[in-house]
Design a protein around this motif. Structure first.
Motif, PDB file in Angstrom:
ATOM      1  N   SER A  11       0.850  -1.180   0.000  1.00 37.81           N
ATOM      2  CA  SER A  11       0.000   0.000   0.000  1.00 37.81           C
ATOM      3  C   SER A  11       0.894   1.240   0.000  1.00 37.81           C
ATOM      4  O   SER A  11       2.089   1.149   0.299  1.00 37.81           O
ATOM      5  CB  SER A  11      -0.903  -0.002   1.236  1.00 37.81           C
ATOM      6  OG  SER A  11      -0.114   0.083   2.415  1.00 37.81           O
ATOM      7  N   ASP A  18      -3.390  -6.029   5.487  1.00 37.80           N
ATOM      8  CA  ASP A  18      -4.037  -5.265   6.547  1.00 37.80           C
ATOM      9  C   ASP A  18      -3.872  -5.979   7.894  1.00 37.80           C
ATOM     10  O   ASP A  18      -3.171  -6.994   7.983  1.00 37.80           O
ATOM     11  CB  ASP A  18      -5.508  -4.974   6.209  1.00 37.80           C
ATOM     12  CG  ASP A  18      -6.408  -6.207   6.227  1.00 37.80           C
ATOM     13  OD1 ASP A  18      -6.007  -7.268   6.766  1.00 37.80           O
ATOM     14  OD2 ASP A  18      -7.534  -6.096   5.704  1.00 37.80           O
ATOM     15  N   TRP A  25      -7.398  -5.927  -0.782  1.00 38.00           N
ATOM     16  CA  TRP A  25      -7.176  -4.557  -1.259  1.00 38.00           C
ATOM     17  C   TRP A  25      -6.323  -4.555  -2.526  1.00 38.00           C
ATOM     18  O   TRP A  25      -6.519  -3.734  -3.408  1.00 38.00           O
ATOM     19  CB  TRP A  25      -6.509  -3.692  -0.175  1.00 38.00           C
ATOM     20  CG  TRP A  25      -5.165  -4.213   0.242  1.00 38.00           C
ATOM     21  CD1 TRP A  25      -4.895  -5.122   1.219  1.00 38.00           C
ATOM     22  CD2 TRP A  25      -3.905  -3.901  -0.353  1.00 38.00           C
ATOM     23  NE1 TRP A  25      -3.552  -5.388   1.274  1.00 38.00           N
ATOM     24  CE2 TRP A  25      -2.919  -4.648   0.324  1.00 38.00           C
ATOM     25  CE3 TRP A  25      -3.510  -3.047  -1.388  1.00 38.00           C
ATOM     26  CZ2 TRP A  25      -1.569  -4.581   0.010  1.00 38.00           C
ATOM     27  CZ3 TRP A  25      -2.152  -2.984  -1.699  1.00 38.00           C
ATOM     28  CH2 TRP A  25      -1.204  -3.744  -0.998  1.00 38.00           C
ATOM     29  N   VAL A 136      -3.511   2.927  -2.203  1.00 36.98           N
ATOM     30  CA  VAL A 136      -4.390   2.515  -1.115  1.00 36.98           C
ATOM     31  C   VAL A 136      -3.689   2.845   0.197  1.00 36.98           C
ATOM     32  O   VAL A 136      -2.486   2.591   0.325  1.00 36.98           O
ATOM     33  CB  VAL A 136      -4.651   0.981  -1.179  1.00 36.98           C
ATOM     34  CG1 VAL A 136      -5.453   0.508   0.009  1.00 36.98           C
ATOM     35  CG2 VAL A 136      -5.313   0.600  -2.485  1.00 36.98           C
ATOM     36  N   LEU A 138      -3.802   1.824   4.110  1.00 34.29           N
ATOM     37  CA  LEU A 138      -4.372   0.839   5.033  1.00 34.29           C
ATOM     38  C   LEU A 138      -4.325   1.299   6.486  1.00 34.29           C
ATOM     39  O   LEU A 138      -5.099   0.833   7.302  1.00 34.29           O
ATOM     40  CB  LEU A 138      -3.647  -0.502   4.890  1.00 34.29           C
ATOM     41  CG  LEU A 138      -3.779  -1.188   3.523  1.00 34.29           C
ATOM     42  CD1 LEU A 138      -2.969  -2.476   3.502  1.00 34.29           C
ATOM     43  CD2 LEU A 138      -5.233  -1.459   3.183  1.00 34.29           C
TER      44      LEU A 138
END
Length: 181
Positions: A11, A18, A25, A136, A138
């Protein structure tokens, strides 16, 4: 001696997974367009990962074969049974990878496992890094680069845009190159 390489996505805030070890994701990320995977994959015949990475990837893939045609080495402190598509190992990460490097074959791909990856970085065993950064955040989870004693400078190779991912490719600076700088 066989190369050890890392190829994987994180990410934007540096996480492999995560807090629940979930990788969904990444699979929700648009990967349309150019990909370096096919060329990378041709030079790899052994895949190494931690047990949690293996289990989480299998959940997402279901019955689909994980990395077909490649030897799969899965580090685990708890699992010992034989796998149809690979084998579990336990013990000193560095020693096991040094033995794999001595065997005939192509590159060894470190897929995941932050702890596994960190041990190899600290031992200066990763020859090349292909790190794809996803747009992204997280907030929490498992980091790619855990704290450790591994301050190093790498040689920049290239950047590739792959859909929403930006891939950074670096390689270890060899003694010959670092002496000439």
């Amino acid at each position: 001696m066989r190369k050890i390489v890392f190829y994987g996505a994180i990410s934007l805030d540096g996480f492999l997974a995560d807090e629940q070890d979930n990788l969904q994701w990444l699979f929700d990320t648009d990967l349309a367009g150019v990909s370096t995977y096919e060329a990378f994959d041709k030079d790899v015949d052994t895949v190494v990962m931690g047990r949690v990475t293996y289990e989480e990837t299998k959940k997402i893939l279901g019955d689909e074969n994980l990395f077909p045609g490649k030897e799969k080495i899965i580090f685990s402190r708890t699992e010992k049974e034989e796998l149809e598509e690979g084998r579990y190992v336990s013990g000193d990460t560095v020693t096991i990878l040094e033995e794999l490097q001595k065997q005939a074959g192509d590159s060894i791909w470190i897929v995941g496992g932050g702890g596994l990856f960190t041990e190899l970085v600290m031992a200066d065993m990763i020859d090349e890094f292909w790190i794809q950064i996803a747009p992204v955040l997280l907030g929490k989870g498992k980091r790619l680069f855990e704290e450790g004693k591994y301050r190093k400078r790498l040689e920049f190779v290239e950047t590739t845009q792959m859909g929403e991912l930006t891939e950074l490719h670096f390689r270890k600076i060899t003694a010959n190159k670092s002496n000439t700088r």
